[in-house]
Motif scaffolding. Structure first.
Motif, PDB file in Angstrom:
ATOM      1  N   ASP A   1       0.826  -1.213   0.000  1.00  0.00           N
ATOM      2  CA  ASP A   1       0.000   0.000   0.000  1.00  0.00           C
ATOM      3  C   ASP A   1       0.864   1.268   0.000  1.00  0.00           C
ATOM      4  O   ASP A   1       0.465   2.294   0.532  1.00  0.00           O
ATOM      5  CB  ASP A   1      -0.946   0.010   1.200  1.00  0.00           C
ATOM      6  CG  ASP A   1      -0.216  -0.072   2.541  1.00  0.00           C
ATOM      7  OD1 ASP A   1       0.970  -0.444   2.557  1.00  0.00           O
ATOM      8  OD2 ASP A   1      -0.830   0.236   3.569  1.00  0.00           O
TER       9      ASP A   1
ATOM     10  N   PHE B   1       1.621   4.146  -1.656  1.00  0.00           N
ATOM     11  CA  PHE B   1       1.324   5.116  -2.703  1.00  0.00           C
ATOM     12  C   PHE B   1       2.313   6.270  -2.585  1.00  0.00           C
ATOM     13  O   PHE B   1       2.316   7.001  -1.617  1.00  0.00           O
ATOM     14  CB  PHE B   1      -0.091   5.655  -2.549  1.00  0.00           C
ATOM     15  CG  PHE B   1      -0.428   6.720  -3.566  1.00  0.00           C
ATOM     16  CD1 PHE B   1      -0.980   6.370  -4.778  1.00  0.00           C
ATOM     17  CD2 PHE B   1      -0.178   8.053  -3.319  1.00  0.00           C
ATOM     18  CE1 PHE B   1      -1.282   7.341  -5.723  1.00  0.00           C
ATOM     19  CE2 PHE B   1      -0.470   9.038  -4.253  1.00  0.00           C
ATOM     20  CZ  PHE B   1      -1.018   8.671  -5.457  1.00  0.00           C
TER      21      PHE B   1
ATOM     22  N   ARG C   1      -2.727  -1.214  -3.665  1.00  0.00           N
ATOM     23  CA  ARG C   1      -3.904  -0.683  -2.981  1.00  0.00           C
ATOM     24  C   ARG C   1      -3.558   0.598  -2.226  1.00  0.00           C
ATOM     25  O   ARG C   1      -2.397   0.926  -2.031  1.00  0.00           O
ATOM     26  CB  ARG C   1      -4.505  -1.713  -2.031  1.00  0.00           C
ATOM     27  CG  ARG C   1      -3.637  -2.100  -0.854  1.00  0.00           C
ATOM     28  CD  ARG C   1      -4.395  -3.071   0.045  1.00  0.00           C
ATOM     29  NE  ARG C   1      -3.752  -3.254   1.315  1.00  0.00           N
ATOM     30  CZ  ARG C   1      -2.863  -4.202   1.580  1.00  0.00           C
ATOM     31  NH1 ARG C   1      -2.510  -5.052   0.637  1.00  0.00           N
ATOM     32  NH2 ARG C   1      -2.330  -4.312   2.783  1.00  0.00           N
ATOM     33  N   ALA C   2      -4.609   1.296  -1.799  1.00  0.00           N
ATOM     34  CA  ALA C   2      -4.433   2.554  -1.082  1.00  0.00           C
ATOM     35  C   ALA C   2      -3.793   2.304   0.283  1.00  0.00           C
ATOM     36  O   ALA C   2      -3.936   1.229   0.865  1.00  0.00           O
ATOM     37  CB  ALA C   2      -5.780   3.249  -0.913  1.00  0.00           C
TER      38      ALA C   2
ATOM     39  N   ARG D   1     -11.013   9.964   2.699  1.00  0.00           N
ATOM     40  CA  ARG D   1      -9.837  10.826   2.777  1.00  0.00           C
ATOM     41  C   ARG D   1     -10.221  12.246   2.386  1.00  0.00           C
ATOM     42  O   ARG D   1     -10.651  12.519   1.268  1.00  0.00           O
ATOM     43  CB  ARG D   1      -8.734  10.329   1.841  1.00  0.00           C
ATOM     44  CG  ARG D   1      -8.067   9.051   2.271  1.00  0.00           C
ATOM     45  CD  ARG D   1      -6.798   8.798   1.444  1.00  0.00           C
ATOM     46  NE  ARG D   1      -6.972   9.170   0.040  1.00  0.00           N
ATOM     47  CZ  ARG D   1      -7.566   8.422  -0.883  1.00  0.00           C
ATOM     48  NH1 ARG D   1      -8.071   7.244  -0.532  1.00  0.00           N
ATOM     49  NH2 ARG D   1      -7.669   8.835  -2.130  1.00  0.00           N
TER      50      ARG D   1
ATOM     51  N   SER E   1      -7.580   9.125  -6.089  1.00  0.00           N
ATOM     52  CA  SER E   1      -7.469   7.702  -5.775  1.00  0.00           C
ATOM     53  C   SER E   1      -6.023   7.336  -5.523  1.00  0.00           C
ATOM     54  O   SER E   1      -5.126   7.744  -6.276  1.00  0.00           O
ATOM     55  CB  SER E   1      -8.005   6.846  -6.933  1.00  0.00           C
ATOM     56  OG  SER E   1      -7.737   5.471  -6.712  1.00  0.00           O
ATOM     57  N   MET E   2      -5.773   6.566  -4.477  1.00  0.00           N
ATOM     58  CA  MET E   2      -4.436   6.067  -4.175  1.00  0.00           C
ATOM     59  C   MET E   2      -4.409   4.547  -4.234  1.00  0.00           C
ATOM     60  O   MET E   2      -3.634   3.897  -3.545  1.00  0.00           O
ATOM     61  CB  MET E   2      -3.984   6.569  -2.805  1.00  0.00           C
ATOM     62  CG  MET E   2      -3.790   8.076  -2.761  1.00  0.00           C
ATOM     63  SD  MET E   2      -2.966   8.638  -1.263  1.00  0.00           S
ATOM     64  CE  MET E   2      -4.342   8.660  -0.112  1.00  0.00           C
ATOM     65  N   GLY E   3      -5.259   3.983  -5.072  1.00  0.00           N
ATOM     66  CA  GLY E   3      -5.342   2.544  -5.203  1.00  0.00           C
ATOM     67  C   GLY E   3      -4.487   2.013  -6.340  1.00  0.00           C
ATOM     68  O   GLY E   3      -3.490   2.608  -6.741  1.00  0.00           O
TER      69      GLY E   3
ATOM     70  N   PRO F   1      -4.111   4.791  -9.612  1.00  0.00           N
ATOM     71  CA  PRO F   1      -4.139   6.113  -8.959  1.00  0.00           C
ATOM     72  C   PRO F   1      -4.508   7.218  -9.932  1.00  0.00           C
ATOM     73  O   PRO F   1      -4.209   7.161 -11.122  1.00  0.00           O
ATOM     74  CB  PRO F   1      -2.706   6.289  -8.458  1.00  0.00           C
ATOM     75  CG  PRO F   1      -1.885   5.407  -9.324  1.00  0.00           C
ATOM     76  CD  PRO F   1      -2.753   4.237  -9.651  1.00  0.00           C
TER      77      PRO F   1
END
Length: 512
Positions: A192, A194, A301-302, A428, A470-472, A475
């Motif tokens: 995770d 990011f 993933r975030a 977030r 998005s930080m998944g 992104p």
């Protein structure tokens, strides 16, 4: 002819800031700090006061004249109880002016200090292994890594020694002293991580079955442009990261734009050269064998919040993640945090990019007593879904660029919303006071940026709204949703947004 081979004679004149930097490096001020403190800040010339002191991590704040901010370097966000106590004592001497902020780079900023405080404080910092060197202006900023490094059951690689090695190279005798602009470096070590908002990011990646790092470059936020980092097309072994970072920064130091500050971040140099030519120049500058790589990595993933009680990879030990509202600390709470880390853990804490604190290495038989401590009623391990992932810059209380008081407004708005709605999961929210985007609004599912708007015929404090960050695994940056909501209207507008976009349920009105 590339930008790195153009002669200095053919370049346009240096900007005013570049001229000041060329005349005197701020690092040369260190031996003079005590003398400068005795003479007083009013005796300093403008370039020294507003530019050069930042090479020592000292920031003049025009909105609090005579009171300075000191930004530390805390590689990977690791700090000991003893170090935290020293910092608490420093701001405690400032009385009502003293406070500290956890930053979005796993760091601490101390506020309210006097110039005469700096020389003895620098000595005290050094005795405990701390430094504030090159933490501001056109320097490589605090190097970030997995806040759970070394204790994370999901860890791919422990980022602490890698981050520390990079910092040692950058602050060593061969390190850069005059970059064209600030530079952010980060190392990922978990699924995770990011990190694509950094100028240089190393993400764990495999090459022919061997674990190493793929390289991404060019991420940044600014008032003019916002970009996620892009694959450079190289793969490195862990032991190469520090030297590669140094080589890249020396190349940037030579080739970056020093005539237009609004086009001086790394991505503009990449645009100018093209990614293939830029990569070729770096490979030549690095002068070590490197491997080509498509840019795939093991991050999918975030980031986890880290809040609450979690088992570490070490059997029987836990970390306890505490939510620090808007990242703001006072001397008393810092001392309490240090005491809790000593009493219940190993005396170590971690700071996160979400502006929270983690107490680590807590044995299972001490958890109940730790969770009953009074401080945890304020710094909760289980904050509401509205509070849990709220991030904020310092706002106009301390920053002359900010258009609104971000931290206080954010807290007031969130408390109002808590009485109105229930959220099924944390969202977030990133608050920033101005387009410089220190609060990283483009990373938020909801981003808010200080602005002005007209209401009832008058210009009032407002916030631009951004949605969709998005930080998944895929992104993306948040996009503008509303160009200016008056602060007085924010609770109503955000309530509707939460209902429409995030599955919030309105609470029944309280009985009168």
């Amino acid at each position: 002819m590339t930008s790195s081979t153009i002669s200095a004679a053919s370049q346009p004149p240096l900007s005013k800031i570049e001229q000041a930097k060329a005349e005197l490096c701020g690092l040369e001020l260190a031996p003079r700090l005590a003398e400068m403190g005795r003479e007083g800040w009013e005796a300093l010339d403008e370039a020294t006061l507003t530019i050069r002191l930042k090479w020592l991590g000292i920031f003049f704040r025009p909105v609090t004249p005579g009171r300075f901010m000191l930004r530390l370097r805390l590689p990977n966000g690791v700090i000991s109880a003893e170090q935290l106590e020293l910092l608490a004592e420093a701001i405690d001497r400032c009385g009502e002016h003293g406070s500290a902020d956890i930053t979005t780079r796993q760091n601490l900023q101390l506020r309210g200090l006097l110039l005469e405080d700096m020389a003895p404080l620098m000595v005290a910092l050094e005795t405990l292994g701390l430094t504030s060197r090159q933490s501001g202006h056109d320097n490589p900023r605090n190097i970030t890594g997995n806040p759970l490094a070394g204790i994370d059951p999901e860890e791919i690689v422990d980022t602490r020694p890698l981050v520390e090695a990079i910092q040692a190279r950058l602050l060593g005798p061969a390190g850069p002293r005059n970059l064209p602009r600030k530079f952010n470096v980060a190392v990922g070590g978990a699924p995770d991580s990011f990190l694509l908002h950094n100028d240089l990011a190393f993400l764990p990646a495999e090459h022919n079955g061997e674990l190493g790092f793929t390289v991404l470059v060019g991420g940044f936020f600014s008032a003019q442009r916002n970009e996620l980092a892009v694959p450079l097309g190289l793969w490195l072994r862990a032991e190469q990261l520090a030297d590669f970072t140094l080589a890249l920064l020396h190349h940037y130091e030579r080739a970056g734009n020093r005539q237009q500050r609004n086009k001086s971040r790394l991505m503009y140099l990449i645009d100018e050269l093209g990614i293939d030519a830029y990569r070729a120049e770096l490979v030549a500058a690095f002068a070590e064998p490197v491997l080509s790589h498509a840019g795939s990595h093991l991050v999918n993933r975030a980031p986890r919040s880290g809040l609450g009680v979690h088992g570490q990879k070490q059997e029987g030990l836990h970390w306890v993640g505490l939510h620090v509202p808007m990242g703001r600390l006072e001397a008393a709470s810092m001392l309490e945090l240090a005491g809790l880390a000593r009493t219940y853990g190993s005396g170590e804490l971690r700071l996160t990019e979400a502006q929270n604190a983690l107490i680590v290495n807590v044995p299972g038989d001490r958890l109940e007593a730790l969770l009953a401590e009074p401080l945890l009623q304020r710094f909760r391990p289980d904050p509401s879904t509205l509070q849990a992932e709220a991030v904020s810059c310092t706002g106009n209380a301390y920053c002359s660029f900010a258009l609104i008081p971000t931290k206080s407004v954010a807290q007031q708005v969130l408390e109002q919303l808590e009485r109105r709605i229930e959220l099924p999961e944390a969202v977030r929210m990133h608050w920033t006071g101005c387009p410089n985007a220190c609060g990283q609004p483009y990373m938020g599912q909801i981003g808010l940026m200080g602005a002005k708007a007209r209401k009832d015929g008058e210009m009032v404090e407002a916030a631009k709204l951004f949605l969709g960050g998005s930080m998944g695994a895929e992104p993306k940056l948040a996009e503008l949703h509303h160009k200016g909501v008056p602060l007085s209207d924010l609770p109503d507008v955000l309530e509707q947004l939460f209902v429409e976009h995030f599955g919030a349920r309105r609470r029944e009105p309280a009985a009168s």
